[in-house]
Design a protein around this motif. Structure first.
Motif, PDB file in Angstrom:
ATOM      1  N   THR A   6       0.849  -1.184   0.000  1.00 55.65           N
ATOM      2  CA  THR A   6       0.000   0.000   0.000  1.00 55.65           C
ATOM      3  C   THR A   6       0.887   1.236   0.000  1.00 55.65           C
ATOM      4  OG1 THR A   6      -1.591  -1.209   1.329  1.00 55.65           O
ATOM      5  CG2 THR A   6      -1.919   1.166   1.148  1.00 55.65           C
ATOM      6  N   LEU A   7       0.606   2.172  -0.872  1.00 59.46           N
ATOM      7  CA  LEU A   7       1.297   3.450  -0.883  1.00 59.46           C
ATOM      8  C   LEU A   7       0.322   4.492  -0.356  1.00 59.46           C
ATOM      9  CD1 LEU A   7       3.071   3.368  -4.361  1.00 59.46           C
ATOM     10  CD2 LEU A   7       3.915   2.539  -2.158  1.00 59.46           C
ATOM     11  N   LEU A   8       0.692   5.141   0.759  1.00 61.00           N
ATOM     12  CA  LEU A   8      -0.198   6.101   1.392  1.00 61.00           C
ATOM     13  C   LEU A   8       0.497   7.457   1.432  1.00 61.00           C
ATOM     14  CD1 LEU A   8      -1.297   3.889   4.411  1.00 61.00           C
ATOM     15  CD2 LEU A   8      -2.485   4.183   2.258  1.00 61.00           C
ATOM     16  N   TRP A   9      -0.033   8.390   0.666  1.00 64.56           N
ATOM     17  CA  TRP A   9       0.565   9.723   0.742  1.00 64.56           C
ATOM     18  C   TRP A   9      -0.425  10.845   0.487  1.00 64.56           C
ATOM     19  CZ3 TRP A   9       1.813   6.446  -3.355  1.00 64.56           C
ATOM     20  CH2 TRP A   9       1.346   6.867  -4.618  1.00 64.56           C
ATOM     21  N   ASP A  10      -1.655  10.496   0.097  1.00 67.01           N
ATOM     22  CA  ASP A  10      -2.590  11.575  -0.181  1.00 67.01           C
ATOM     23  C   ASP A  10      -4.009  11.135   0.144  1.00 67.01           C
ATOM     24  OD1 ASP A  10      -3.467  13.984  -0.876  1.00 67.01           O
ATOM     25  OD2 ASP A  10      -3.113  13.824  -3.032  1.00 67.01           O
ATOM     26  N   PHE A  11      -4.776  12.027   0.795  1.00 62.93           N
ATOM     27  CA  PHE A  11      -6.166  11.755   1.127  1.00 62.93           C
ATOM     28  C   PHE A  11      -6.966  13.024   0.885  1.00 62.93           C
ATOM     29  CE2 PHE A  11      -3.825   8.615   3.440  1.00 62.93           C
ATOM     30  CZ  PHE A  11      -4.598   7.482   3.332  1.00 62.93           C
ATOM     31  N   PRO A  12      -8.262  12.887   0.673  1.00 63.32           N
ATOM     32  CA  PRO A  12      -9.076  14.083   0.435  1.00 63.32           C
ATOM     33  C   PRO A  12      -9.005  15.046   1.610  1.00 63.32           C
ATOM     34  CG  PRO A  12     -10.285  12.084  -0.116  1.00 63.32           C
ATOM     35  CD  PRO A  12      -9.024  11.667   0.550  1.00 63.32           C
ATOM     36  N   PRO A  13      -8.713  16.312   1.385  1.00 65.17           N
ATOM     37  CA  PRO A  13      -8.628  17.283   2.483  1.00 65.17           C
ATOM     38  C   PRO A  13      -9.918  17.389   3.274  1.00 65.17           C
ATOM     39  CG  PRO A  13      -7.714  18.187   0.441  1.00 65.17           C
ATOM     40  CD  PRO A  13      -8.392  16.907   0.081  1.00 65.17           C
ATOM     41  N   ALA A  14     -11.057  17.205   2.615  1.00 64.86           N
ATOM     42  CA  ALA A  14     -12.339  17.318   3.331  1.00 64.86           C
ATOM     43  C   ALA A  14     -12.457  16.248   4.397  1.00 64.86           C
ATOM     44  CB  ALA A  14     -13.499  17.216   2.335  1.00 64.86           C
ATOM     45  N   ALA A  15     -12.027  15.031   4.085  1.00 66.20           N
ATOM     46  CA  ALA A  15     -12.099  13.947   5.063  1.00 66.20           C
ATOM     47  C   ALA A  15     -11.196  14.236   6.250  1.00 66.20           C
ATOM     48  CB  ALA A  15     -11.703  12.627   4.405  1.00 66.20           C
ATOM     49  N   ALA A  16     -10.014  14.766   5.973  1.00 60.29           N
ATOM     50  CA  ALA A  16      -9.092  15.084   7.057  1.00 60.29           C
ATOM     51  C   ALA A  16      -9.656  16.181   7.941  1.00 60.29           C
ATOM     52  CB  ALA A  16      -7.750  15.513   6.473  1.00 60.29           C
ATOM     53  N   ALA A  17     -10.247  17.189   7.332  1.00 59.20           N
ATOM     54  CA  ALA A  17     -10.795  18.292   8.112  1.00 59.20           C
ATOM     55  C   ALA A  17     -11.951  17.834   8.980  1.00 59.20           C
ATOM     56  CB  ALA A  17     -11.254  19.411   7.172  1.00 59.20           C
ATOM     57  N   ALA A  18     -12.807  16.952   8.420  1.00 58.72           N
ATOM     58  CA  ALA A  18     -13.956  16.462   9.191  1.00 58.72           C
ATOM     59  C   ALA A  18     -13.485  15.652  10.386  1.00 58.72           C
ATOM     60  CB  ALA A  18     -14.859  15.622   8.296  1.00 58.72           C
ATOM     61  N   ALA A  19     -12.480  14.789  10.172  1.00 55.37           N
ATOM     62  CA  ALA A  19     -11.988  13.969  11.270  1.00 55.37           C
ATOM     63  C   ALA A  19     -11.317  14.812  12.331  1.00 55.37           C
ATOM     64  CB  ALA A  19     -11.017  12.915  10.729  1.00 55.37           C
ATOM     65  N   ALA A  20     -10.608  15.879  11.893  1.00 59.76           N
ATOM     66  CA  ALA A  20      -9.878  16.706  12.848  1.00 59.76           C
ATOM     67  C   ALA A  20     -10.812  17.499  13.749  1.00 59.76           C
ATOM     68  CB  ALA A  20      -8.943  17.647  12.091  1.00 59.76           C
ATOM     69  N   LYS A  21     -12.038  17.780  13.296  1.00 56.62           N
ATOM     70  CA  LYS A  21     -12.958  18.581  14.080  1.00 56.62           C
ATOM     71  C   LYS A  21     -13.518  17.792  15.267  1.00 56.62           C
ATOM     72  CE  LYS A  21     -14.451  21.606  10.294  1.00 56.62           C
ATOM     73  NZ  LYS A  21     -15.590  22.026   9.434  1.00 56.62           N
ATOM     74  N   LYS A  22     -13.642  16.526  15.124  1.00 59.11           N
ATOM     75  CA  LYS A  22     -14.205  15.706  16.195  1.00 59.11           C
ATOM     76  C   LYS A  22     -13.161  15.467  17.280  1.00 59.11           C
ATOM     77  CE  LYS A  22     -16.076  11.925  15.163  1.00 59.11           C
ATOM     78  NZ  LYS A  22     -16.373  10.627  14.524  1.00 59.11           N
ATOM     79  N   GLU A  23     -13.642  15.313  18.494  1.00 59.76           N
ATOM     80  CA  GLU A  23     -12.750  14.927  19.586  1.00 59.76           C
ATOM     81  C   GLU A  23     -12.848  13.421  19.763  1.00 59.76           C
ATOM     82  OE1 GLU A  23     -10.555  16.140  21.820  1.00 59.76           O
ATOM     83  OE2 GLU A  23     -10.468  18.015  20.699  1.00 59.76           O
ATOM     84  N   PRO A  24     -11.756  12.702  19.641  1.00 63.80           N
ATOM     85  CA  PRO A  24     -11.822  11.252  19.827  1.00 63.80           C
ATOM     86  C   PRO A  24     -12.090  10.900  21.285  1.00 63.80           C
ATOM     87  CG  PRO A  24      -9.549  11.967  19.615  1.00 63.80           C
ATOM     88  CD  PRO A  24     -10.395  13.164  19.328  1.00 63.80           C
TER      89      PRO A  24
END
Length: 624
Positions: A6-24
């Motif tokens: 698996t090569l992981l280096w890019d993800f949709p910015p919207a998904a990252a922003a949505a996840a970052a807003k929530k408190e785990p």
């Protein structure tokens, strides 16, 4: 397991922003603490000790400075049972990093550095090795696990080498897709952190030290360079790193602002670590081209070998990421048959290799759990029989398979994908109390041995519904009442030992004839049993209640008879006393009257006698 790249280096910015807003979701427990605790420098909240099944409190000695600065621990003496757990409820379902820190008891008279096993959700994840207290990254264990029933069970299993001692527990929610290495990743898989290293920094650090995103799970990065210092040099940069703290793993940017680079003397970078053989390991490699000497594609190209096999070919970081100072994560999962895992970076162009960080996870298949209904039945049985602490009975009865409950036999039900209980062997264990009706919930039981205890009360009628039962040994207890007719429905029953109890009444007819067909039944030692050869014959059936009623009625009749006899005797005595008193008062009058009557009668008699003798003289006399 087949390897997955698996090569992981890019993800949709919207998904990252949505996840970052929530408190785990996060919960931290300071084991042994009676009050909530906050620790510096981050003012982290640790809840007071809760959720444990046993153990004792003690002051702690932290063997490593990487452990949270807590002062207490909970330890579990073997005398209190071989299995003890923390059961944390009301945890939202999701993906979690579960981390447990160990410590030493601050008492020179107690044995230090215990060696024990740890399981999470019934799956064995780690076995401590001697010397763990002298190794920073062995003073805790961390595993990624999916929580699906709103609870987390973390258990500690004694191995006979000291008492497990736990400093703290952390349950930290991470992204639902964190560390997705491809099939068979998912809810049936756990990832135990075997090694996590930041190659460029000399000191160990947590994600929080790196100002990382909380959705990363606050990972710990060992600071010791994993590659030979003589063949590598450290470099660092303050440049902004693109594509770093993004979903699903949220690696901190600072992780990529340092790296080690091979030298001309030793162009290859190589790292070896000891692992458990015949297991699968998922390797995650981190890169960022921060070397100012490399500014365009083709200036640094290298292969990556895992245990001598090429896993990634022609890695050109700038070509893959499209820019300088950008994060690149490579992942591959391999099967390791030996005891060594070797990672080699072999330069092809530019003669130097570079790496920022390395993560190695052991892939663990989650154990199937025991049927929840049967677990509840065993817990009721535990409470009803007053099981001694030394038997434990905490956690899952059947898993981990290396640590089943004492006295419990398990069988895997392939059709239901769960473990079931097919045997109970609890003879001569000092049990007391009574046998609950819920034992019938253990529908897969084939053998029950509860002999030689002090169990009282009746034999549950519901036991006759456990149709697979072949052996039932309840001998030498204090069972009373009659033998349930339902036991006659156990057509598979071959051994039935009810001897040495206080059972009464007749043996059920369906049981009486079984010994003639090869079954071994023993009813001796029950004085009030009857109805089969070797026991007294049964007269009219009189229940225990009837016997008590008859005895009580006889006692009342006897008491009434005594009262009646007493009343009659007292009345008789009163009559005789009255007659004596009357006789004593009338005696003088009666005597004088008797004399008078006798005198009168004598006078009459005399007169009659005189007339008969001289009648003329008795008439009137004439004068001459």
């Amino acid at each position: 397991m087949s390897s997955v790249v698996t090569l992981l280096w890019d993800f949709p910015p919207a998904a990252a922003a949505a996840a970052a807003k929530k408190e785990p979701y996060a919960i931290r427990i300071s084991c042994g603490a009676r009050d909530d605790v906050r620790t510096l420098p981050t003012n982290t909240l640790w809840y007071r000790d809760f959720g444990y099944t046993g153990g004792r409190l003690a002051n702690a000695t932290r063997p490593s400075f990487i452990e949270p600065p807590l002062k207490t621990l909970r330890y579990f003496p073997l005398s209190d049972g071989p299995e003890n757990c923390y059961n944390i409820n009301n945890v939202p379902n999701g993906h979690y990093a579960v981390r447990v820190f160990f410590a030493l008891i601050a008492d020179p008279n107690l044995e230090n550095e215990p060696v024990f096993d740890i399981s999470v959700e019934g799956t064995l994840i780690y076995s401590l090795m001697p010397g763990w207290s002298n190794s920073e990254d062995q003073s805790f264990v961390e595993v990624l696990v999916f929580i699906m029933d709103r609870s987390v069970s973390i258990c500690f299993h004694s191995t006979g080498h000291g008492d497990p001692s736990i400093l703290s527990i952390e349950i930290l929610q991470v992204d639902a897709n964190a560390y997705n290495f491809g099939p068979p990743w998912g809810k049936g898989t756990m990832l135990r952190t075997a090694k996590r290293m930041s190659c460029g920094y000399a000191k160990p650090a947590f994600d929080e030290d790196y100002e990382g995103n909380y959705w990363g799970g606050d990972r710990f990065w060992l600071g010791t360079p994993p590659f030979d210092q003589g063949s590598a040099q450290s470099i660092s940069a303050e440049n902004i790193i693109a594509k770093a703290s993004i979903a699903p793993n949220f690696y901190p940017e600072k992780l990529y602002q340092s790296a080690i680079v091979s030298t001309d003397r030793q162009p290859e970078l190589s790292y070896q670590m000891e692992v458990d053989p015949n297991k699968n390991y998922s390797i995650w490699l981190h890169f960022a081209e921060i070397d100012p000497r490399v500014s365009k594609e083709g200036q640094r190209v290298f292969d990556i070998l895992l245990n001598g096999d090429i896993a990634f070919e022609n890695i050109d970081i700038i070509h893959i990421t499209g820019q300088h100072n950008a994060a690149l994560v490579l992942n591959k999962t391999i099967a390791v048959t030996g005891r060594t895992l070797e990672i080699t970076l072999r330069p092809l162009k530019g003669s130097h290799a570079i790496v920022s960080a390395v993560e190695i996870f052991e892939v663990i298949s989650a154990e199937f759990r025991t049927s929840p209904d049967e677990v509840r039945a065993l817990q009721i049985l535990k409470n009803s029989l007053g099981l001694p602490l030394r038997l434990g009975w905490n956690g899952d009865p059947c898993v981990p398979q290396q640590h089943p409950w004492s006295g419990v036999d398990c069988q895997f039900d392939g059709a239901g994908a769960k473990w079931v209980i097919d045997g109970l062997g609890l003879g001569d264990q000092g049990l007391r109390g009574f046998l609950p009706n819920e034992i019938s919930k253990l529908q897969h039981l084939q053998s029950i041995n509860l002999s030689g205890n002090n169990i009282q009360g009746p034999i549950p009628y519901s036991l006759g519904t456990v149709t697979r039962l072949q052996t039932l040994d309840l001998s030498y207890n204090q069972f009373n009442g009659s033998i349930p007719e339902s036991l006659g429905q156990l057509t598979s029953l071959k051994i039935l030992n009810l001897n040495g109890n206080t059972l009464s009444g007749s043996v059920p007819a369906k049981l009486g004839g079984r010994p003639l067909h090869g079954a071994s039944f023993n009813f001796t030692g029950n004085d009030d049993l009857c109805g089969i050869p070797g026991l007294p014959s049964c007269g009219p059936h009189v229940s225990v209640g009837d016997k008590i009623g008859i005895a009580f009625g006889a006692l009342i009749a006897f008491l009434l008879l005594l009262v009646c006899v007493g009343c009659w005797w007292k009345r008789r005595q009163n009559i005789l006393r009255a007659q004596k008193i009357a006789a004593s008062r009338e005696a003088p009058y009666a005597k004088s009257r008797t004399h008078f009557v006798r005198d009168v009668q004598m006078t009459k008699h005399q007169r009659v006698h005189d007339h008969s003798r001289n009648p003329i003289e008795s008439g009137p006399q004439l004068l001459s």
